[in-house]
Design a protein around this motif. Structure first.
Motif, PDB file in Angstrom:
ATOM      1  N   PHE A  44      -8.589   2.103   6.133  1.00  0.00           N
ATOM      2  CA  PHE A  44      -8.214   0.265   6.632  1.00  0.00           C
ATOM      3  C   PHE A  44      -7.276  -0.212   5.470  1.00  0.00           C
ATOM      4  O   PHE A  44      -6.499  -0.573   5.294  1.00  0.00           O
ATOM      5  CB  PHE A  44     -10.064  -0.107   6.797  1.00  0.00           C
ATOM      6  N   ALA A  45      -7.972   0.564   4.484  1.00  0.00           N
ATOM      7  CA  ALA A  45      -7.573  -0.572   2.754  1.00  0.00           C
ATOM      8  C   ALA A  45      -6.143   0.003   2.261  1.00  0.00           C
ATOM      9  O   ALA A  45      -5.606  -1.197   2.098  1.00  0.00           O
ATOM     10  CB  ALA A  45      -8.668  -0.429   1.510  1.00  0.00           C
ATOM     11  N   LEU A  46      -6.111   0.696   2.612  1.00  0.00           N
ATOM     12  CA  LEU A  46      -4.390   1.706   2.182  1.00  0.00           C
ATOM     13  C   LEU A  46      -3.461   0.975   2.724  1.00  0.00           C
ATOM     14  O   LEU A  46      -2.308   0.814   2.114  1.00  0.00           O
ATOM     15  CB  LEU A  46      -4.480   3.395   2.113  1.00  0.00           C
ATOM     16  N   PRO A  47      -3.607   1.127   4.118  1.00  0.00           N
ATOM     17  CA  PRO A  47      -2.597   0.530   4.946  1.00  0.00           C
ATOM     18  C   PRO A  47      -2.055  -1.051   5.044  1.00  0.00           C
ATOM     19  O   PRO A  47      -1.062  -1.211   5.195  1.00  0.00           O
ATOM     20  CB  PRO A  47      -2.858   1.116   6.445  1.00  0.00           C
ATOM     21  N   ALA A  48      -3.183  -1.069   5.181  1.00  0.00           N
ATOM     22  CA  ALA A  48      -2.969  -3.058   4.809  1.00  0.00           C
ATOM     23  C   ALA A  48      -2.222  -3.129   3.057  1.00  0.00           C
ATOM     24  O   ALA A  48      -1.604  -4.122   3.406  1.00  0.00           O
ATOM     25  CB  ALA A  48      -4.810  -3.924   4.348  1.00  0.00           C
ATOM     26  N   LEU A  92       2.912  -5.029   0.560  1.00  0.00           N
ATOM     27  CA  LEU A  92       3.920  -4.997   0.185  1.00  0.00           C
ATOM     28  C   LEU A  92       5.213  -4.602   0.357  1.00  0.00           C
ATOM     29  O   LEU A  92       5.914  -5.220  -0.280  1.00  0.00           O
ATOM     30  CB  LEU A  92       3.620  -3.073  -1.077  1.00  0.00           C
ATOM     31  N   LEU A  93       4.527  -4.850   1.572  1.00  0.00           N
ATOM     32  CA  LEU A  93       6.118  -3.869   2.310  1.00  0.00           C
ATOM     33  C   LEU A  93       6.721  -5.302   2.656  1.00  0.00           C
ATOM     34  O   LEU A  93       8.068  -6.144   2.556  1.00  0.00           O
ATOM     35  CB  LEU A  93       6.102  -3.505   3.598  1.00  0.00           C
ATOM     36  N   VAL A  94       5.496  -6.427   2.744  1.00  0.00           N
ATOM     37  CA  VAL A  94       6.404  -7.344   3.318  1.00  0.00           C
ATOM     38  C   VAL A  94       6.495  -8.459   1.861  1.00  0.00           C
ATOM     39  O   VAL A  94       7.735  -9.614   1.772  1.00  0.00           O
ATOM     40  CB  VAL A  94       5.450  -8.490   4.005  1.00  0.00           C
ATOM     41  N   LEU A  95       5.867  -8.050   1.216  1.00  0.00           N
ATOM     42  CA  LEU A  95       6.841  -8.848  -0.223  1.00  0.00           C
ATOM     43  C   LEU A  95       8.060  -7.798  -0.630  1.00  0.00           C
ATOM     44  O   LEU A  95       8.195  -8.285  -2.326  1.00  0.00           O
ATOM     45  CB  LEU A  95       5.738  -8.665  -1.429  1.00  0.00           C
ATOM     46  N   ASP A  96       8.325  -7.643   0.217  1.00  0.00           N
ATOM     47  CA  ASP A  96       9.920  -6.440  -0.355  1.00  0.00           C
ATOM     48  C   ASP A  96       9.887  -5.616  -1.222  1.00  0.00           C
ATOM     49  O   ASP A  96      10.910  -5.769  -2.747  1.00  0.00           O
ATOM     50  CB  ASP A  96      10.921  -7.887   0.061  1.00  0.00           C
ATOM     51  N   VAL A  97       9.020  -5.071  -1.320  1.00  0.00           N
ATOM     52  CA  VAL A  97       9.177  -4.126  -2.637  1.00  0.00           C
ATOM     53  C   VAL A  97       9.349  -2.612  -1.534  1.00  0.00           C
ATOM     54  O   VAL A  97       9.329  -2.405  -0.804  1.00  0.00           O
ATOM     55  CB  VAL A  97       7.348  -3.627  -2.767  1.00  0.00           C
ATOM     56  N   ALA A 126       3.109   5.268  -4.248  1.00  0.00           N
ATOM     57  CA  ALA A 126       1.622   4.094  -4.400  1.00  0.00           C
ATOM     58  C   ALA A 126       0.865   4.434  -3.392  1.00  0.00           C
ATOM     59  O   ALA A 126      -0.023   4.666  -3.854  1.00  0.00           O
ATOM     60  CB  ALA A 126       2.374   2.893  -4.285  1.00  0.00           C
ATOM     61  N   CYS A 127       1.488   4.572  -2.239  1.00  0.00           N
ATOM     62  CA  CYS A 127      -0.076   5.212  -1.419  1.00  0.00           C
ATOM     63  C   CYS A 127      -0.035   6.749  -1.223  1.00  0.00           C
ATOM     64  O   CYS A 127      -1.552   7.137  -1.370  1.00  0.00           O
ATOM     65  CB  CYS A 127       1.017   5.164   0.298  1.00  0.00           C
ATOM     66  N   VAL A 128       0.669   7.214  -2.387  1.00  0.00           N
ATOM     67  CA  VAL A 128       1.046   9.302  -2.281  1.00  0.00           C
ATOM     68  C   VAL A 128      -0.471   9.000  -3.140  1.00  0.00           C
ATOM     69  O   VAL A 128      -1.445   9.355  -3.619  1.00  0.00           O
ATOM     70  CB  VAL A 128       1.500   9.929  -2.140  1.00  0.00           C
ATOM     71  N   GLY A 129      -0.261   7.705  -4.278  1.00  0.00           N
ATOM     72  CA  GLY A 129      -0.698   7.849  -5.770  1.00  0.00           C
ATOM     73  C   GLY A 129      -2.391   7.746  -5.013  1.00  0.00           C
ATOM     74  O   GLY A 129      -3.583   8.098  -6.597  1.00  0.00           O
ATOM     75  N   ALA A 130      -2.412   6.717  -4.213  1.00  0.00           N
ATOM     76  CA  ALA A 130      -3.743   5.721  -3.911  1.00  0.00           C
ATOM     77  C   ALA A 130      -4.466   7.423  -3.518  1.00  0.00           C
ATOM     78  O   ALA A 130      -5.959   7.606  -3.631  1.00  0.00           O
ATOM     79  CB  ALA A 130      -3.988   5.050  -3.263  1.00  0.00           C
ATOM     80  N   LEU A 131      -3.865   7.506  -2.338  1.00  0.00           N
ATOM     81  CA  LEU A 131      -4.862   8.438  -1.778  1.00  0.00           C
ATOM     82  C   LEU A 131      -5.055  10.284  -2.941  1.00  0.00           C
ATOM     83  O   LEU A 131      -6.219  10.715  -2.807  1.00  0.00           O
ATOM     84  CB  LEU A 131      -3.574   9.344  -0.914  1.00  0.00           C
TER      85      LEU A 131
END
Length: 87
Positions: free
Chosen positions: A46-50, A55-60, A68-73
């Motif tokens: 839940f938290a990582l996709p949110a 981040l995608l909405v902020l144009d990253v 970042a997602c792979v690093g967080a996982l």
């Protein structure tokens, strides 16, 4: 099936309490391990996709979001590996 031996009731009460306490601690340890794993899965699902969506909405750039997602996982996996059920 109960045993037909007559000496089955000769258990010391203190020994029986110690056995019951040890069994309770083992059950609590299993429940604690399952709750930690469940909490990690909830955070991962839940938290990582949110966070990725924000981040995608902020144009990253997409590549940065993926890293970042792979690093967080990986960080969650490393943290979980250090928790008591896995030590």
């Amino acid at each position: 099936m109960p045993s037909s031996a007559d000496d089955s009731d000769d258990v010391d009460p203190e020994t029986e309490r110690a056995i019951r306490r040890a069994v309770r601690e083992e059950i609590r340890g299993g429940v604690r391990a399952l709750s930690q794993i469940g909490g990690g899965l909830l955070l991962g699902f839940f938290a990582l996709p949110a966070l990725a969506g924000v981040l995608l909405v902020l144009d990253v750039p997409l590549l940065v979001v993926l890293f970042a997602c792979v690093g967080a996982l990986l960080a969650l996996g490393a943290y979980a590996w250090g928790l008591p059920p896995f030590r």
